[in-house]
Scaffold this active site. Structure first.
Site, short mmCIF file in Angstrom:
data_model
loop_
_atom_site.label_atom_id
_atom_site.label_comp_id
_atom_site.label_asym_id
_atom_site.label_seq_id
_atom_site.Cartn_x
_atom_site.Cartn_y
_atom_site.Cartn_z
N HIS A 285 0.88 -1.30 0.22
CA HIS A 285 0.07 -0.04 -0.09
C HIS A 285 0.82 1.25 0.01
O HIS A 285 1.81 1.42 -1.01
CB HIS A 285 -0.80 -0.10 1.11
CG HIS A 285 -2.14 1.02 1.29
ND1 HIS A 285 -2.32 1.73 0.20
CD2 HIS A 285 -3.02 0.89 2.06
CE1 HIS A 285 -3.35 2.29 0.53
NE2 HIS A 285 -3.83 2.06 1.82
N HIS A 324 -2.42 -2.03 -9.95
CA HIS A 324 -3.50 -1.53 -9.12
C HIS A 324 -4.78 -2.51 -8.91
O HIS A 324 -5.12 -2.79 -10.00
CB HIS A 324 -3.76 0.02 -9.49
CG HIS A 324 -4.42 0.82 -8.52
ND1 HIS A 324 -5.57 0.59 -8.22
CD2 HIS A 324 -3.84 1.69 -7.57
CE1 HIS A 324 -5.82 1.44 -7.11
NE2 HIS A 324 -4.59 2.22 -6.59
N ASP A 380 2.82 5.51 -6.89
CA ASP A 380 3.97 5.24 -6.28
C ASP A 380 5.28 5.25 -7.04
O ASP A 380 6.53 5.28 -6.72
CB ASP A 380 3.76 4.01 -5.31
CG ASP A 380 2.84 4.40 -4.36
OD1 ASP A 380 3.03 5.51 -3.70
OD2 ASP A 380 2.28 3.39 -3.77
N1 CMC Z 1 4.57 -6.96 -10.32
C1 CMC Z 1 4.37 -8.07 -11.09
N2 CMC Z 1 3.32 -8.74 -11.03
C2 CMC Z 1 2.18 -8.21 -10.62
C3 CMC Z 1 2.21 -7.05 -10.03
C4 CMC Z 1 3.45 -6.35 -10.02
N3 CMC Z 1 3.51 -5.24 -9.46
N4 CMC Z 1 1.02 -6.54 -9.60
C5 CMC Z 1 0.21 -7.40 -9.98
N5 CMC Z 1 0.98 -8.46 -10.33
C6 CMC Z 1 0.34 -9.86 -11.09
C7 CMC Z 1 -0.16 -10.82 -10.18
O1 CMC Z 1 0.86 -11.58 -9.56
C8 CMC Z 1 -1.01 -11.37 -10.67
O2 CMC Z 1 -0.53 -12.41 -11.59
P1 CMC Z 1 -1.18 -13.94 -11.86
O3 CMC Z 1 -2.66 -13.34 -12.49
O4 CMC Z 1 -0.29 -14.66 -12.98
O5 CMC Z 1 -1.49 -14.63 -10.72
C9 CMC Z 1 -1.81 -10.54 -11.66
O6 CMC Z 1 -0.87 -9.33 -11.75
C10 CMC Z 1 -3.20 -9.77 -10.98
O7 CMC Z 1 -2.52 -9.00 -9.94
P2 CMC Z 1 -3.33 -9.19 -8.35
O8 CMC Z 1 -2.26 -9.51 -7.34
O9 CMC Z 1 -4.62 -10.03 -8.59
O10 CMC Z 1 -3.76 -7.69 -8.27
P3 CMC Z 1 -4.37 -7.19 -6.83
O11 CMC Z 1 -5.43 -6.28 -7.28
O12 CMC Z 1 -4.74 -7.94 -5.76
O13 CMC Z 1 -3.16 -6.10 -6.32
C11 CMC Z 1 -1.50 -4.65 -6.10
C12 CMC Z 1 -2.95 -4.91 -6.45
C13 CMC Z 1 -1.42 -3.15 -5.95
C14 CMC Z 1 -1.41 -4.97 -4.66
C15 CMC Z 1 -0.50 -5.24 -6.82
O14 CMC Z 1 -0.57 -4.83 -8.15
C16 CMC Z 1 0.99 -4.89 -6.37
O15 CMC Z 1 1.36 -5.78 -5.28
N6 CMC Z 1 1.73 -3.92 -6.84
C17 CMC Z 1 3.13 -3.69 -6.18
C18 CMC Z 1 2.87 -2.86 -4.96
C19 CMC Z 1 2.66 -1.41 -5.36
O16 CMC Z 1 3.11 -0.81 -6.25
N7 CMC Z 1 1.53 -0.94 -4.55
C20 CMC Z 1 1.05 0.56 -4.92
C21 CMC Z 1 -0.47 0.37 -4.92
S1 CMC Z 1 -0.75 2.29 -5.60
C22 CMC Z 1 -0.67 3.04 -4.27
C23 CMC Z 1 -1.84 2.68 -3.20
O17 CMC Z 1 -3.22 2.84 -3.47
O18 CMC Z 1 -1.50 1.93 -2.00
#
Ligand code: CMC
Length: 446
Positions: A285, A324, A380
Protein backbone atom coordinates in the site's frame (compact mmCIF):
# COMPACT_ATOMS: atom_id res chain seq x y z
CA UNK A 1 -36.08 -30.78 -15.64
CA UNK A 2 -38.93 -28.33 -14.86
CA UNK A 3 -40.00 -26.13 -17.73
CA UNK A 4 -38.51 -22.88 -16.33
CA UNK A 5 -35.01 -24.46 -16.20
CA UNK A 6 -34.85 -25.25 -19.95
CA UNK A 7 -32.60 -23.09 -22.09
CA UNK A 8 -34.73 -20.65 -24.11
CA UNK A 9 -35.07 -21.55 -27.79
CA UNK A 10 -33.86 -19.10 -30.42
CA UNK A 11 -36.17 -16.13 -31.08
CA UNK A 12 -38.55 -16.99 -28.23
CA UNK A 13 -39.59 -14.14 -25.95
CA UNK A 14 -37.47 -13.76 -22.79
CA UNK A 15 -38.79 -15.88 -19.94
CA UNK A 16 -38.81 -12.95 -17.54
CA UNK A 17 -40.02 -9.40 -17.90
CA UNK A 18 -37.17 -6.83 -18.01
CA UNK A 19 -36.89 -5.27 -14.56
CA UNK A 20 -34.31 -4.05 -12.06
CA UNK A 21 -34.03 -7.37 -10.34
CA UNK A 22 -31.95 -10.48 -10.30
CA UNK A 23 -33.95 -13.68 -10.73
CA UNK A 24 -32.26 -16.64 -9.13
CA UNK A 25 -33.16 -20.30 -9.33
CA UNK A 26 -31.62 -22.33 -6.51
CA UNK A 27 -30.51 -25.60 -8.13
CA UNK A 28 -30.76 -27.40 -4.78
CA UNK A 29 -34.47 -26.70 -4.26
CA UNK A 30 -35.52 -25.36 -7.69
CA UNK A 31 -37.10 -22.44 -5.85
CA UNK A 32 -37.06 -19.08 -7.60
CA UNK A 33 -36.09 -15.82 -5.89
CA UNK A 34 -36.19 -12.19 -6.95
CA UNK A 35 -33.54 -9.86 -5.60
CA UNK A 36 -33.74 -6.12 -6.43
CA UNK A 37 -30.79 -4.48 -8.23
CA UNK A 38 -29.87 -0.98 -7.04
CA UNK A 39 -26.81 1.08 -8.05
CA UNK A 40 -25.67 -1.94 -10.11
CA UNK A 41 -25.54 -4.16 -7.03
CA UNK A 42 -27.63 -6.54 -5.00
CA UNK A 43 -28.05 -6.17 -1.24
CA UNK A 44 -26.06 -9.17 0.05
CA UNK A 45 -28.40 -9.81 3.04
CA UNK A 46 -31.15 -10.49 0.44
CA UNK A 47 -29.30 -13.73 -0.34
CA UNK A 48 -30.03 -15.03 3.15
CA UNK A 49 -33.61 -15.90 2.13
CA UNK A 50 -32.13 -18.55 -0.20
CA UNK A 51 -32.04 -21.68 1.92
CA UNK A 52 -31.50 -25.36 1.13
CA UNK A 53 -33.69 -26.38 4.09
CA UNK A 54 -35.72 -24.86 6.92
CA UNK A 55 -32.71 -24.99 9.25
CA UNK A 56 -30.20 -23.72 6.70
CA UNK A 57 -28.55 -20.40 7.70
CA UNK A 58 -29.11 -18.93 4.23
CA UNK A 59 -26.79 -18.24 1.30
CA UNK A 60 -23.63 -16.20 1.88
CA UNK A 61 -21.48 -14.52 -0.74
CA UNK A 62 -17.76 -15.40 -0.51
CA UNK A 63 -15.45 -12.58 -1.45
CA UNK A 64 -11.94 -12.86 0.01
CA UNK A 65 -10.21 -9.45 0.13
CA UNK A 66 -13.43 -7.72 -1.00
CA UNK A 67 -12.71 -7.94 -4.71
CA UNK A 68 -16.32 -7.48 -5.71
CA UNK A 69 -18.09 -6.21 -2.63
CA UNK A 70 -19.21 -2.63 -1.99
CA UNK A 71 -19.09 -2.05 1.76
CA UNK A 72 -20.75 1.36 1.73
CA UNK A 73 -22.47 4.04 -0.32
CA UNK A 74 -20.11 6.97 -0.65
CA UNK A 75 -20.29 10.45 -2.16
CA UNK A 76 -16.63 11.34 -1.70
CA UNK A 77 -14.39 9.89 -4.40
CA UNK A 78 -15.31 8.44 -7.77
CA UNK A 79 -12.91 6.17 -9.65
CA UNK A 80 -13.44 4.50 -13.01
CA UNK A 81 -10.50 2.12 -13.13
CA UNK A 82 -10.94 1.16 -16.77
CA UNK A 83 -11.14 4.74 -18.02
CA UNK A 84 -8.45 6.03 -15.61
CA UNK A 85 -10.81 8.56 -14.01
CA UNK A 86 -10.42 9.97 -10.48
CA UNK A 87 -12.76 12.63 -9.08
CA UNK A 88 -13.11 14.14 -5.61
CA UNK A 89 -16.72 15.14 -4.89
CA UNK A 90 -17.30 15.25 -8.67
CA UNK A 91 -14.26 17.39 -9.57
CA UNK A 92 -11.70 15.72 -11.91
CA UNK A 93 -8.31 15.32 -10.27
CA UNK A 94 -6.72 17.03 -13.29
CA UNK A 95 -8.75 20.22 -12.54
CA UNK A 96 -8.06 20.22 -8.81
CA UNK A 97 -4.32 19.55 -9.19
CA UNK A 98 -2.68 22.93 -9.78
CA UNK A 99 -5.90 24.97 -9.35
CA UNK A 100 -6.71 24.26 -5.71
CA UNK A 101 -4.25 23.76 -2.89
CA UNK A 102 -4.24 20.80 -0.53
CA UNK A 103 -6.14 22.48 2.32
CA UNK A 104 -8.92 23.57 -0.06
CA UNK A 105 -9.13 19.97 -1.31
CA UNK A 106 -9.18 18.67 2.28
CA UNK A 107 -12.11 21.02 2.98
CA UNK A 108 -13.83 19.76 -0.17
CA UNK A 109 -13.42 16.11 0.84
CA UNK A 110 -14.72 16.66 4.36
CA UNK A 111 -17.51 19.15 3.66
CA UNK A 112 -18.59 18.10 0.16
CA UNK A 113 -18.03 21.52 -1.47
CA UNK A 114 -15.15 23.87 -2.19
CA UNK A 115 -14.83 26.59 0.46
CA UNK A 116 -16.04 30.13 -0.13
CA UNK A 117 -13.75 33.02 0.88
CA UNK A 118 -14.93 33.23 4.52
CA UNK A 119 -15.15 29.46 4.93
CA UNK A 120 -11.61 29.11 3.65
CA UNK A 121 -10.31 31.80 6.02
CA UNK A 122 -11.95 30.08 8.98
CA UNK A 123 -10.70 26.63 7.88
CA UNK A 124 -7.12 27.90 7.43
CA UNK A 125 -7.29 29.57 10.84
CA UNK A 126 -8.48 26.35 12.49
CA UNK A 127 -5.79 24.25 10.85
CA UNK A 128 -3.03 26.80 11.52
CA UNK A 129 -3.87 27.06 15.22
CA UNK A 130 -3.83 23.34 15.86
CA UNK A 131 -0.40 22.52 14.44
CA UNK A 132 1.45 22.48 17.78
CA UNK A 133 2.01 19.23 19.67
CA UNK A 134 1.61 19.01 23.42
CA UNK A 135 5.08 19.06 25.00
CA UNK A 136 4.40 15.64 26.50
CA UNK A 137 3.80 14.23 23.02
CA UNK A 138 7.20 15.60 22.10
CA UNK A 139 8.69 13.80 25.13
CA UNK A 140 6.82 10.64 24.14
CA UNK A 141 8.42 10.84 20.69
CA UNK A 142 11.83 11.41 22.27
CA UNK A 143 11.72 7.94 23.74
CA UNK A 144 11.70 6.14 20.41
CA UNK A 145 14.93 4.42 19.49
CA UNK A 146 17.22 6.62 17.36
CA UNK A 147 16.67 4.49 14.25
CA UNK A 148 12.91 3.95 14.69
CA UNK A 149 11.08 3.99 11.34
CA UNK A 150 9.20 7.32 11.11
CA UNK A 151 6.05 5.48 10.00
CA UNK A 152 6.17 3.38 13.19
CA UNK A 153 6.56 6.62 15.14
CA UNK A 154 3.61 8.15 13.31
CA UNK A 155 1.34 5.16 14.01
CA UNK A 156 2.20 5.19 17.75
CA UNK A 157 1.97 8.97 18.11
CA UNK A 158 -1.46 9.07 16.47
CA UNK A 159 -2.69 6.42 18.90
CA UNK A 160 -1.00 8.35 21.75
CA UNK A 161 -2.91 11.54 20.84
CA UNK A 162 -6.11 9.75 21.79
CA UNK A 163 -4.97 9.81 25.44
CA UNK A 164 -4.40 13.57 25.24
CA UNK A 165 -7.87 14.34 23.90
CA UNK A 166 -10.37 12.15 25.79
CA UNK A 167 -13.20 14.45 24.56
CA UNK A 168 -12.61 12.91 21.12
CA UNK A 169 -14.71 9.94 22.23
CA UNK A 170 -17.80 12.14 21.72
CA UNK A 171 -17.86 11.26 18.04
CA UNK A 172 -21.50 12.27 17.53
CA UNK A 173 -20.96 15.78 18.88
CA UNK A 174 -20.58 17.84 15.67
CA UNK A 175 -18.39 20.58 17.17
CA UNK A 176 -16.08 18.18 18.97
CA UNK A 177 -15.82 16.00 15.88
CA UNK A 178 -14.81 19.05 13.80
CA UNK A 179 -12.20 19.99 16.39
CA UNK A 180 -10.54 16.58 16.17
CA UNK A 181 -10.64 16.82 12.36
CA UNK A 182 -8.79 20.16 12.55
CA UNK A 183 -6.29 18.76 15.01
CA UNK A 184 -5.53 15.63 13.03
CA UNK A 185 -5.02 17.45 9.71
CA UNK A 186 -3.00 20.21 11.42
CA UNK A 187 -0.71 17.96 13.46
CA UNK A 188 0.27 15.51 10.73
CA UNK A 189 3.15 17.62 9.30
CA UNK A 190 4.38 18.38 12.82
CA UNK A 191 4.44 14.70 13.85
CA UNK A 192 6.10 13.80 10.54
CA UNK A 193 8.79 16.46 10.91
CA UNK A 194 9.46 15.60 14.57
CA UNK A 195 9.82 11.92 13.64
CA UNK A 196 12.38 12.90 10.98
CA UNK A 197 14.33 15.28 13.24
CA UNK A 198 14.40 12.60 15.94
CA UNK A 199 15.82 10.08 13.46
CA UNK A 200 18.69 12.42 12.53
CA UNK A 201 19.26 13.54 16.12
CA UNK A 202 18.45 17.19 15.52
CA UNK A 203 16.38 19.61 17.60
CA UNK A 204 12.70 19.82 16.71
CA UNK A 205 11.57 22.89 14.82
CA UNK A 206 8.14 24.16 15.86
CA UNK A 207 5.48 24.96 13.26
CA UNK A 208 5.15 28.54 12.08
CA UNK A 209 1.78 30.26 11.65
CA UNK A 210 3.17 32.31 8.77
CA UNK A 211 3.81 29.36 6.48
CA UNK A 212 1.48 27.33 4.27
CA UNK A 213 0.80 23.64 4.95
CA UNK A 214 3.47 22.05 2.72
CA UNK A 215 5.87 24.93 3.36
CA UNK A 216 5.60 24.35 7.10
CA UNK A 217 6.49 20.68 6.71
CA UNK A 218 9.56 21.54 4.63
CA UNK A 219 10.66 24.19 7.12
CA UNK A 220 10.16 21.93 10.17
CA UNK A 221 12.16 19.19 8.46
CA UNK A 222 14.99 21.09 6.87
CA UNK A 223 15.47 24.39 8.75
CA UNK A 224 18.85 24.44 10.53
CA UNK A 225 18.23 24.80 14.28
CA UNK A 226 20.63 27.78 14.60
CA UNK A 227 18.54 30.10 12.44
CA UNK A 228 14.94 31.23 12.04
CA UNK A 229 15.73 32.65 8.64
CA UNK A 230 14.69 29.85 6.32
CA UNK A 231 12.14 29.84 3.52
CA UNK A 232 11.57 26.63 1.59
CA UNK A 233 11.91 26.89 -2.19
CA UNK A 234 8.46 27.96 -3.50
CA UNK A 235 8.68 25.53 -6.44
CA UNK A 236 9.27 22.62 -4.08
CA UNK A 237 6.50 23.73 -1.67
CA UNK A 238 4.09 23.98 -4.60
CA UNK A 239 5.09 20.57 -5.96
CA UNK A 240 4.71 18.96 -2.53
CA UNK A 241 1.30 20.57 -2.09
CA UNK A 242 0.25 19.17 -5.48
CA UNK A 243 1.46 15.71 -4.47
CA UNK A 244 -0.68 16.09 -1.34
CA UNK A 245 -3.73 16.87 -3.52
CA UNK A 246 -3.11 13.68 -5.55
CA UNK A 247 -2.83 11.52 -2.42
CA UNK A 248 -5.73 13.01 -0.45
CA UNK A 249 -8.28 10.24 -1.01
CA UNK A 250 -8.76 7.09 -3.00
CA UNK A 251 -12.13 5.68 -1.92
CA UNK A 252 -12.25 2.27 -0.23
CA UNK A 253 -8.58 1.25 -0.21
CA UNK A 254 -6.94 -0.83 2.51
CA UNK A 255 -6.14 1.99 4.97
CA UNK A 256 -9.52 3.71 4.47
CA UNK A 257 -11.21 0.40 5.12
CA UNK A 258 -9.17 0.13 8.35
CA UNK A 259 -10.32 3.66 9.32
CA UNK A 260 -13.94 2.80 8.66
CA UNK A 261 -13.75 -0.62 10.32
CA UNK A 262 -12.21 0.64 13.56
CA UNK A 263 -14.51 3.67 13.41
CA UNK A 264 -17.53 1.41 13.09
CA UNK A 265 -16.82 0.23 16.66
CA UNK A 266 -17.08 3.94 17.66
CA UNK A 267 -13.41 4.27 18.60
CA UNK A 268 -12.16 7.87 18.73
CA UNK A 269 -10.65 9.32 15.50
CA UNK A 270 -7.03 9.22 16.76
CA UNK A 271 -7.26 5.49 17.37
CA UNK A 272 -8.94 4.99 13.99
CA UNK A 273 -6.27 7.09 12.26
CA UNK A 274 -3.52 5.02 13.94
CA UNK A 275 -5.12 1.87 12.49
CA UNK A 276 -5.38 3.48 9.04
CA UNK A 277 -1.74 4.60 9.15
CA UNK A 278 -0.71 1.09 10.22
CA UNK A 279 -2.42 -0.31 7.11
CA UNK A 280 -0.79 2.31 4.92
CA UNK A 281 2.64 1.29 6.26
CA UNK A 282 2.42 -2.04 4.38
CA UNK A 283 4.68 -2.39 1.29
CA UNK A 284 1.69 -3.29 -0.90
CA UNK A 285 0.00 0.00 0.00
CA UNK A 286 1.69 3.26 1.08
CA UNK A 287 5.02 1.55 1.66
CA UNK A 288 5.36 0.89 -2.08
CA UNK A 289 7.00 4.24 -2.94
CA UNK A 290 9.83 3.39 -0.54
CA UNK A 291 10.22 -0.02 -2.18
CA UNK A 292 10.34 1.56 -5.66
CA UNK A 293 13.44 3.57 -4.74
CA UNK A 294 15.10 0.53 -3.17
CA UNK A 295 14.34 -1.43 -6.36
CA UNK A 296 15.61 1.32 -8.71
CA UNK A 297 18.79 1.68 -6.65
CA UNK A 298 19.32 -2.07 -6.84
CA UNK A 299 18.91 -1.97 -10.66
CA UNK A 300 21.51 0.84 -10.82
CA UNK A 301 21.92 0.85 -14.61
CA UNK A 302 19.61 0.35 -17.58
CA UNK A 303 21.58 -2.77 -18.51
CA UNK A 304 20.22 -4.54 -15.40
CA UNK A 305 16.56 -3.93 -16.30
CA UNK A 306 16.12 -7.19 -18.32
CA UNK A 307 17.34 -9.17 -15.29
CA UNK A 308 14.74 -7.50 -13.03
CA UNK A 309 11.99 -8.11 -15.59
CA UNK A 310 12.99 -11.79 -15.80
CA UNK A 311 12.77 -12.13 -12.01
CA UNK A 312 9.33 -10.48 -11.98
CA UNK A 313 8.03 -12.69 -14.81
CA UNK A 314 9.35 -15.78 -13.02
CA UNK A 315 7.16 -14.75 -10.06
CA UNK A 316 10.20 -14.23 -7.82
CA UNK A 317 9.37 -10.58 -7.02
CA UNK A 318 6.95 -7.78 -7.78
CA UNK A 319 7.66 -4.78 -9.94
CA UNK A 320 7.05 -2.21 -7.23
CA UNK A 321 5.01 0.84 -8.27
CA UNK A 322 3.19 -1.21 -10.91
CA UNK A 323 -0.33 -2.57 -10.86
CA UNK A 324 -3.47 -1.49 -9.07
CA UNK A 325 -6.59 -3.25 -7.84
CA UNK A 326 -8.81 -0.64 -9.50
CA UNK A 327 -6.85 1.06 -12.32
CA UNK A 328 -6.40 -1.34 -15.20
CA UNK A 329 -5.31 1.08 -17.93
CA UNK A 330 -3.63 4.08 -16.38
CA UNK A 331 -3.40 5.74 -12.99
CA UNK A 332 -4.25 9.42 -13.67
CA UNK A 333 -2.20 10.43 -10.61
CA UNK A 334 0.94 8.85 -12.07
CA UNK A 335 0.59 10.97 -15.21
CA UNK A 336 0.25 14.23 -13.27
CA UNK A 337 3.22 13.28 -11.08
CA UNK A 338 5.41 12.73 -14.13
CA UNK A 339 4.76 16.36 -15.11
CA UNK A 340 5.52 17.66 -11.58
CA UNK A 341 8.87 15.88 -11.75
CA UNK A 342 10.24 18.29 -14.36
CA UNK A 343 9.40 21.36 -12.17
CA UNK A 344 11.18 19.75 -9.22
CA UNK A 345 14.22 18.68 -11.23
CA UNK A 346 14.58 22.23 -12.58
CA UNK A 347 15.38 23.23 -8.97
CA UNK A 348 17.10 20.12 -7.62
CA UNK A 349 18.83 18.79 -10.72
CA UNK A 350 17.72 15.64 -12.51
CA UNK A 351 17.51 12.52 -10.35
CA UNK A 352 19.47 9.76 -12.18
CA UNK A 353 16.90 7.21 -10.96
CA UNK A 354 14.37 8.90 -13.25
CA UNK A 355 16.15 7.61 -16.35
CA UNK A 356 16.09 4.06 -15.01
CA UNK A 357 12.41 4.44 -14.09
CA UNK A 358 11.49 5.78 -17.54
CA UNK A 359 13.33 2.95 -19.27
CA UNK A 360 11.81 0.37 -16.91
CA UNK A 361 8.33 1.72 -17.67
CA UNK A 362 9.04 1.58 -21.43
CA UNK A 363 10.22 -2.03 -21.23
CA UNK A 364 7.41 -3.17 -18.93
CA UNK A 365 4.48 -1.59 -20.75
CA UNK A 366 5.51 -3.22 -24.01
CA UNK A 367 6.00 -6.67 -22.47
CA UNK A 368 3.21 -9.24 -22.82
CA UNK A 369 3.38 -10.26 -19.15
CA UNK A 370 2.42 -6.73 -18.04
CA UNK A 371 0.04 -6.05 -20.93
CA UNK A 372 -2.01 -9.20 -20.27
CA UNK A 373 -2.27 -8.43 -16.56
CA UNK A 374 -3.08 -4.72 -17.11
CA UNK A 375 -0.07 -3.59 -15.07
CA UNK A 376 0.84 0.10 -15.44
CA UNK A 377 2.81 2.54 -13.26
CA UNK A 378 0.77 3.60 -10.25
CA UNK A 379 1.05 6.76 -8.13
CA UNK A 380 4.01 5.35 -6.24
CA UNK A 381 6.24 4.70 -9.25
CA UNK A 382 7.32 8.32 -9.72
CA UNK A 383 6.40 9.95 -6.38
CA UNK A 384 9.41 8.40 -4.61
CA UNK A 385 11.84 9.82 -7.18
CA UNK A 386 10.43 13.30 -6.59
CA UNK A 387 10.53 12.93 -2.81
CA UNK A 388 14.12 11.74 -3.01
CA UNK A 389 15.13 14.72 -5.15
CA UNK A 390 13.51 17.04 -2.60
CA UNK A 391 15.83 15.63 0.05
CA UNK A 392 13.44 13.29 1.87
CA UNK A 393 14.97 10.02 3.05
CA UNK A 394 13.15 6.88 1.80
CA UNK A 395 11.88 6.03 5.28
CA UNK A 396 9.82 9.22 5.15
CA UNK A 397 7.99 8.33 1.92
CA UNK A 398 5.05 6.47 3.46
CA UNK A 399 4.73 9.29 6.00
CA UNK A 400 4.48 11.76 3.11
CA UNK A 401 1.63 9.62 1.75
CA UNK A 402 -0.09 9.52 5.16
CA UNK A 403 -0.01 13.30 5.73
CA UNK A 404 -2.52 14.19 2.99
CA UNK A 405 -4.43 10.90 3.20
CA UNK A 406 -5.55 12.00 6.68
CA UNK A 407 -8.19 14.28 5.11
CA UNK A 408 -9.55 11.38 3.05
CA UNK A 409 -9.60 9.07 6.07
CA UNK A 410 -11.47 11.67 8.12
CA UNK A 411 -13.98 12.39 5.35
CA UNK A 412 -14.68 8.67 4.99
CA UNK A 413 -14.86 8.15 8.76
CA UNK A 414 -17.36 10.99 9.16
CA UNK A 415 -19.45 9.72 6.25
CA UNK A 416 -19.53 6.25 7.83
CA UNK A 417 -20.59 7.62 11.25
CA UNK A 418 -23.45 9.64 9.76
CA UNK A 419 -24.67 6.86 7.45
CA UNK A 420 -27.77 5.26 9.03
CA UNK A 421 -27.14 2.05 7.06
CA UNK A 422 -23.74 1.44 8.69
CA UNK A 423 -23.31 -0.75 11.75
CA UNK A 424 -20.28 -2.29 13.40
CA UNK A 425 -18.23 -4.06 10.69
CA UNK A 426 -18.52 -7.80 11.05
CA UNK A 427 -17.80 -9.99 8.03
CA UNK A 428 -18.92 -13.59 7.92
CA UNK A 429 -16.60 -16.54 7.35
CA UNK A 430 -16.82 -19.94 5.71
CA UNK A 431 -15.72 -22.31 8.44
CA UNK A 432 -13.50 -25.02 6.93
CA UNK A 433 -11.85 -26.28 10.14
CA UNK A 434 -12.30 -29.49 12.11
CA UNK A 435 -15.75 -30.84 12.83
CA UNK A 436 -16.74 -31.28 16.48
CA UNK A 437 -14.14 -33.38 18.29
CA UNK A 438 -13.44 -34.18 21.94
CA UNK A 439 -10.35 -34.50 24.12
CA UNK A 440 -9.81 -38.26 24.70
CA UNK A 441 -11.10 -39.30 28.13
CA UNK A 442 -7.62 -40.48 29.20
CA UNK A 443 -6.31 -36.89 28.81
CA UNK A 444 -9.16 -35.30 30.75
CA UNK A 445 -8.56 -34.41 34.44
CA UNK A 446 -9.97 -37.13 36.69
N1 CMC B 1 4.55 -6.96 -10.41
C1 CMC B 1 4.41 -8.16 -11.01
N2 CMC B 1 3.26 -8.82 -11.12
C2 CMC B 1 2.17 -8.21 -10.61
C3 CMC B 1 2.23 -6.96 -9.99
C4 CMC B 1 3.48 -6.33 -9.90
N3 CMC B 1 3.61 -5.11 -9.32
N4 CMC B 1 1.00 -6.60 -9.57
C5 CMC B 1 0.19 -7.61 -9.92
N5 CMC B 1 0.89 -8.58 -10.55
C6 CMC B 1 0.37 -9.81 -11.15
C7 CMC B 1 -0.09 -10.78 -10.07
O1 CMC B 1 0.98 -11.62 -9.68
C8 CMC B 1 -1.19 -11.51 -10.78
O2 CMC B 1 -0.60 -12.43 -11.68
P1 CMC B 1 -1.29 -13.86 -11.99
O3 CMC B 1 -2.60 -13.52 -12.62
O4 CMC B 1 -0.32 -14.55 -12.88
O5 CMC B 1 -1.44 -14.53 -10.64
C9 CMC B 1 -1.84 -10.43 -11.65
O6 CMC B 1 -0.81 -9.46 -11.87
C10 CMC B 1 -3.02 -9.76 -10.98
O7 CMC B 1 -2.59 -9.11 -9.83
P2 CMC B 1 -3.31 -9.17 -8.43
O8 CMC B 1 -2.30 -9.55 -7.37
O9 CMC B 1 -4.56 -9.96 -8.51
O10 CMC B 1 -3.69 -7.67 -8.22
P3 CMC B 1 -4.29 -7.06 -6.89
O11 CMC B 1 -5.39 -6.16 -7.33
O12 CMC B 1 -4.60 -8.10 -5.88
O13 CMC B 1 -3.05 -6.21 -6.32
C11 CMC B 1 -1.49 -4.49 -5.97
C12 CMC B 1 -2.88 -4.85 -6.52
C13 CMC B 1 -1.31 -2.97 -6.05
C14 CMC B 1 -1.40 -4.90 -4.49
C15 CMC B 1 -0.42 -5.21 -6.80
O14 CMC B 1 -0.49 -4.79 -8.14
C16 CMC B 1 0.99 -4.99 -6.26
O15 CMC B 1 1.41 -5.71 -5.34
N6 CMC B 1 1.74 -3.97 -6.80
C17 CMC B 1 3.07 -3.67 -6.28
C18 CMC B 1 2.94 -2.82 -5.03
C19 CMC B 1 2.49 -1.41 -5.34
O16 CMC B 1 3.02 -0.76 -6.22
N7 CMC B 1 1.52 -0.91 -4.52
C20 CMC B 1 1.04 0.45 -4.63
C21 CMC B 1 -0.40 0.51 -5.05
S1 CMC B 1 -0.90 2.16 -5.50
C22 CMC B 1 -0.85 3.03 -4.05
C23 CMC B 1 -1.94 2.65 -3.11
O17 CMC B 1 -3.11 2.91 -3.40
O18 CMC B 1 -1.61 2.07 -2.06
Amino acid sequence: MPKRMQAPKKKTAPLLKKDHALHIVDGRTLKEYTVPIQHGSIHAPDLRQIRASETDFGLLSYDPSFQNTASCKSGITFIDGNAGILRYRGYPIEELAGNRNYLEVAYLLINGRLPGKNQLAEWLHNITYHTMLHENIKKFMDDFHHDAHPMGMLVCTLAGLSTFYPEAKAIFDTDLRQRQIHRLIAKMPTIAAFAYRHSIGMAYIYPSNDLGYAENLLAMMHRPSWTTDYTPDPVLSKALDLLFVLHADHEQNCSTEAMRTVGSAHADPYTCAAAAAAALYGPLHGGANEQVIRMLKEVRTKENIPKLIRQVKAGRRLLMGFGHRIYKNRDPRAEIIKKVASDVFAVTGRNPLLDIALELEKVAISDDYFIKRHLYPNVDFYSGIIYQSMGFPVDMFPVLFAIPRMSGWLAQWQEMLLDPEQRITRPRQLYVGSRLRHIPEAEQPS
